[in-house]
Motif scaffolding. Sequence first.
Motif, PDB file in Angstrom:
ATOM      1  N   ALA A 141       0.327  -1.292   0.335  1.00 24.19           N
ATOM      2  CA  ALA A 141       0.102  -0.030   0.054  1.00 24.19           C
ATOM      3  C   ALA A 141       0.503   0.912   0.047  1.00 24.19           C
ATOM      4  O   ALA A 141       0.842   2.617  -0.719  1.00 24.19           O
ATOM      5  N   GLN A 142       2.136   1.368   0.805  1.00 22.18           N
ATOM      6  CA  GLN A 142       2.543   2.210   1.029  1.00 22.18           C
ATOM      7  C   GLN A 142       4.096   2.846  -0.383  1.00 22.18           C
ATOM      8  O   GLN A 142       3.442   4.180  -0.898  1.00 22.18           O
ATOM      9  N   LEU A 143       3.958   1.336  -0.958  1.00 20.22           N
ATOM     10  CA  LEU A 143       4.885   1.526  -2.404  1.00 20.22           C
ATOM     11  C   LEU A 143       3.843   2.046  -3.153  1.00 20.22           C
ATOM     12  O   LEU A 143       4.093   2.957  -4.223  1.00 20.22           O
ATOM     13  N   GLU A 144       2.481   1.933  -3.118  1.00 21.95           N
ATOM     14  CA  GLU A 144       1.760   2.279  -4.277  1.00 21.95           C
ATOM     15  C   GLU A 144       1.461   3.661  -4.175  1.00 21.95           C
ATOM     16  O   GLU A 144       1.427   4.593  -4.948  1.00 21.95           O
ATOM     17  N   VAL A 145       1.246   4.095  -2.835  1.00 17.12           N
ATOM     18  CA  VAL A 145       0.915   5.460  -2.738  1.00 17.12           C
ATOM     19  C   VAL A 145       2.595   6.386  -3.404  1.00 17.12           C
ATOM     20  O   VAL A 145       3.036   7.080  -4.114  1.00 17.12           O
ATOM     21  N   ASP A 146       3.866   6.077  -2.956  1.00 15.12           N
ATOM     22  CA  ASP A 146       4.975   6.553  -3.427  1.00 15.12           C
ATOM     23  C   ASP A 146       5.582   6.184  -5.190  1.00 15.12           C
ATOM     24  O   ASP A 146       5.178   7.168  -5.666  1.00 15.12           O
ATOM     25  N   ALA A 147       4.667   5.295  -5.445  1.00 15.55           N
ATOM     26  CA  ALA A 147       4.510   5.263  -6.607  1.00 15.55           C
ATOM     27  C   ALA A 147       4.026   6.259  -7.953  1.00 15.55           C
ATOM     28  O   ALA A 147       3.577   5.988  -9.108  1.00 15.55           O
ATOM     29  N   THR A 148       2.481   5.893  -7.723  1.00 17.18           N
ATOM     30  CA  THR A 148       1.864   7.390  -8.206  1.00 17.18           C
ATOM     31  C   THR A 148       1.542   8.708  -7.552  1.00 17.18           C
ATOM     32  O   THR A 148       0.343   9.388  -7.581  1.00 17.18           O
ATOM     33  N   ALA A 149       2.599   8.896  -6.831  1.00 16.88           N
ATOM     34  CA  ALA A 149       2.924  10.657  -5.746  1.00 16.88           C
ATOM     35  C   ALA A 149       2.304  11.659  -6.202  1.00 16.88           C
ATOM     36  O   ALA A 149       2.047  12.663  -6.160  1.00 16.88           O
ATOM     37  N   ARG A 150       2.932  11.607  -7.913  1.00 18.48           N
ATOM     38  CA  ARG A 150       2.458  12.515  -9.371  1.00 18.48           C
ATOM     39  C   ARG A 150       0.530  12.562  -9.242  1.00 18.48           C
ATOM     40  O   ARG A 150       0.361  13.807 -10.128  1.00 18.48           O
ATOM     41  N   LEU A 151       0.275  11.571  -9.249  1.00 17.70           N
ATOM     42  CA  LEU A 151      -1.100  11.659  -8.630  1.00 17.70           C
ATOM     43  C   LEU A 151      -2.336  12.115  -7.898  1.00 17.70           C
ATOM     44  O   LEU A 151      -1.538  11.686  -6.398  1.00 17.70           O
ATOM     45  N   ALA A 153      -5.080  11.170  -5.179  1.00 21.70           N
ATOM     46  CA  ALA A 153      -6.487  10.777  -4.112  1.00 21.70           C
ATOM     47  C   ALA A 153      -7.210   9.825  -5.899  1.00 21.70           C
ATOM     48  O   ALA A 153      -7.474   9.258  -6.207  1.00 21.70           O
ATOM     49  N   THR A 154      -7.633  10.808  -6.031  1.00 24.20           N
ATOM     50  CA  THR A 154      -9.010  11.677  -7.090  1.00 24.20           C
ATOM     51  C   THR A 154      -8.698  10.655  -8.648  1.00 24.20           C
ATOM     52  O   THR A 154      -8.930   9.223  -8.962  1.00 24.20           O
ATOM     53  N   GLU A 155      -7.310  10.759  -9.104  1.00 23.08           N
ATOM     54  CA  GLU A 155      -6.485   9.996 -10.679  1.00 23.08           C
ATOM     55  C   GLU A 155      -6.424   8.798  -9.904  1.00 23.08           C
ATOM     56  O   GLU A 155      -6.660   7.964 -11.465  1.00 23.08           O
ATOM     57  N   ARG A 156      -6.152   8.585  -9.330  1.00 28.86           N
ATOM     58  CA  ARG A 156      -5.047   7.046  -8.766  1.00 28.86           C
ATOM     59  C   ARG A 156      -6.807   6.230  -8.674  1.00 28.86           C
ATOM     60  O   ARG A 156      -6.698   5.549  -9.321  1.00 28.86           O
ATOM     61  N   LEU A 162     -10.100   2.884 -14.860  1.00 29.00           N
ATOM     62  CA  LEU A 162     -10.350   3.055 -15.905  1.00 29.00           C
ATOM     63  C   LEU A 162      -9.203   2.043 -16.334  1.00 29.00           C
ATOM     64  O   LEU A 162      -9.751   0.860 -16.791  1.00 29.00           O
ATOM     65  N   LEU A 163      -8.106   0.704 -15.660  1.00 31.65           N
ATOM     66  CA  LEU A 163      -7.842  -0.035 -16.047  1.00 31.65           C
ATOM     67  C   LEU A 163      -8.158  -1.324 -15.364  1.00 31.65           C
ATOM     68  O   LEU A 163      -9.226  -2.084 -16.261  1.00 31.65           O
ATOM     69  N   GLN A 164      -9.926  -1.383 -14.393  1.00 28.66           N
ATOM     70  CA  GLN A 164     -10.092  -2.500 -14.698  1.00 28.66           C
ATOM     71  C   GLN A 164     -10.790  -2.396 -15.911  1.00 28.66           C
ATOM     72  O   GLN A 164     -11.725  -3.489 -15.581  1.00 28.66           O
ATOM     73  N   LYS A 165     -11.634  -1.518 -15.978  1.00 26.94           N
ATOM     74  CA  LYS A 165     -12.301  -1.629 -17.515  1.00 26.94           C
ATOM     75  C   LYS A 165     -11.706  -2.308 -18.348  1.00 26.94           C
ATOM     76  O   LYS A 165     -12.737  -2.983 -19.226  1.00 26.94           O
TER      77      LYS A 165
END
Length: 172
Positions: A141-151, A153-156, A162-165
């Motif tokens: 979970a921490q990795l996800e936050v770190d890896a998507t830091a430029r997004l 919370a709404t964008e994440r 969208l990926l799940q679609k």
Amino acid sequence: MSSTSVRTRKKPQGTAAPVSEPPAQGVETVDTGFLRTLVGYNTRRAALAIIEVFMERMAVYDLKVVDFSVLSLVAHNPGVTSRQLCATLGVLPPNLVGLIAGLEKRGLIERRPHPSDGRAMGVHLTPAGADLTAQAEYTAAQLEVDATARLTATERKTLIRLLQKIYLPAGA
């Protein structure tokens, strides 16, 4: 004939004409313009960036990506069957057998008779497995936050949706 001209032979019927190539030259900047328009290319690049760090961080738990996925599914679905794990993860049964055996040998999971299907075995975490999975999930979970830091919370959340679609069946 000069060294810069293109030699052509009489083309056999039904074949394309030879393509002449410009003289070889160096490239200073690689043009990825077309590739960047492809969902698959962008998805793969993002996945590789995340998976590389994921594997580094999971190494402290001696877990590979699929090991983590199995443990997380078992943690959230106690008694899940091997058939269900295969279907959910897209893993072939022979591959899952060795994976389950390895996790069982490490004392992280155990198989118990399924309460309603006498032919099936349910997979459960051991106390050690539950502890390790909780720690690994926190790390993920921490990795996800770190890896998507430029997004944001709404964008994440939008990205995940969208990926799940793309990979989940309609209505799932």
